[in-house]
Design a protein around this motif. Structure first.
Motif, mmCIF file in Angstrom:
data_model
loop_
_atom_site.group_PDB
_atom_site.id
_atom_site.type_symbol
_atom_site.label_atom_id
_atom_site.label_comp_id
_atom_site.label_asym_id
_atom_site.label_seq_id
_atom_site.Cartn_x
_atom_site.Cartn_y
_atom_site.Cartn_z
ATOM 1 N N ASP A 13 5.542 -4.794 -10.895
ATOM 2 C CA ASP A 13 6.059 -4.411 -9.582
ATOM 3 C C ASP A 13 5.187 -3.310 -8.974
ATOM 4 O O ASP A 13 4.657 -2.456 -9.691
ATOM 5 C CB ASP A 13 7.491 -3.867 -9.703
ATOM 6 N N THR A 39 8.541 -13.814 -1.798
ATOM 7 C CA THR A 39 9.279 -12.727 -2.438
ATOM 8 C C THR A 39 8.514 -12.193 -3.643
ATOM 9 O O THR A 39 8.472 -10.980 -3.878
ATOM 10 C CB THR A 39 10.677 -13.209 -2.858
ATOM 11 N N ARG A 43 7.110 -8.318 -4.010
ATOM 12 C CA ARG A 43 7.466 -7.495 -5.166
ATOM 13 C C ARG A 43 6.255 -6.757 -5.723
ATOM 14 O O ARG A 43 6.376 -5.651 -6.240
ATOM 15 C CB ARG A 43 8.083 -8.392 -6.255
ATOM 16 N N THR A 44 5.085 -7.345 -5.609
ATOM 17 C CA THR A 44 3.883 -6.751 -6.207
ATOM 18 C C THR A 44 3.232 -5.671 -5.341
ATOM 19 O O THR A 44 2.314 -5.002 -5.786
ATOM 20 C CB THR A 44 2.820 -7.828 -6.508
#
Length: 101
Positions: A13, A39, A43-44
């Motif tokens: 993350d 998504t 998140r990254t």
């Protein structure tokens, strides 16, 4: 790096300052798959970063567009606004492309 957009779990993350997906989501077989890919990319990216989700808008490329159940060009822009709202992200449209931050 090159990997399946369906599983980016190998990337921790909030790793990147920015993320780019250009000409990828239109190949997702349905809206839910495109949302899963987007998504995962979101998140990254670190808080305050930016994600650009682009697609091919060149009319000369129409003969090469993928065929699929979502109308061939991927996901309607309103879907991305909804996703951004649900995730608490700011969504901007730049030259017809959605930008999340």
């Amino acid at each position: 790096c090159a990997a399946s957009g369906y599983d980016l779990s190998f990337i921790p993350d909030e790793t990147f300052d920015h993320g780019v997906s250009f000409g990828v989501l239109l190949y997702a077989p349905h809206t839910e798959a495109a949302c899963r890919i987007a998504t995962g990319l979101l998140r990254t990216v670190k808080p305050g970063g930016m994600v650009m989700l682009g697609q091919i808008n060149d009319p000369s490329m129409r003969p090469f567009k993928p065929k699929g159940p979502e109308g061939n060009w991927g996901v309607p822009p309103l879907y991305w606004y909804k996703l951004g709202y649900e995730l608490g992200l700011e969504v901007s449209v730049v030259r017809g492309e959605e930008v999340y931050s």
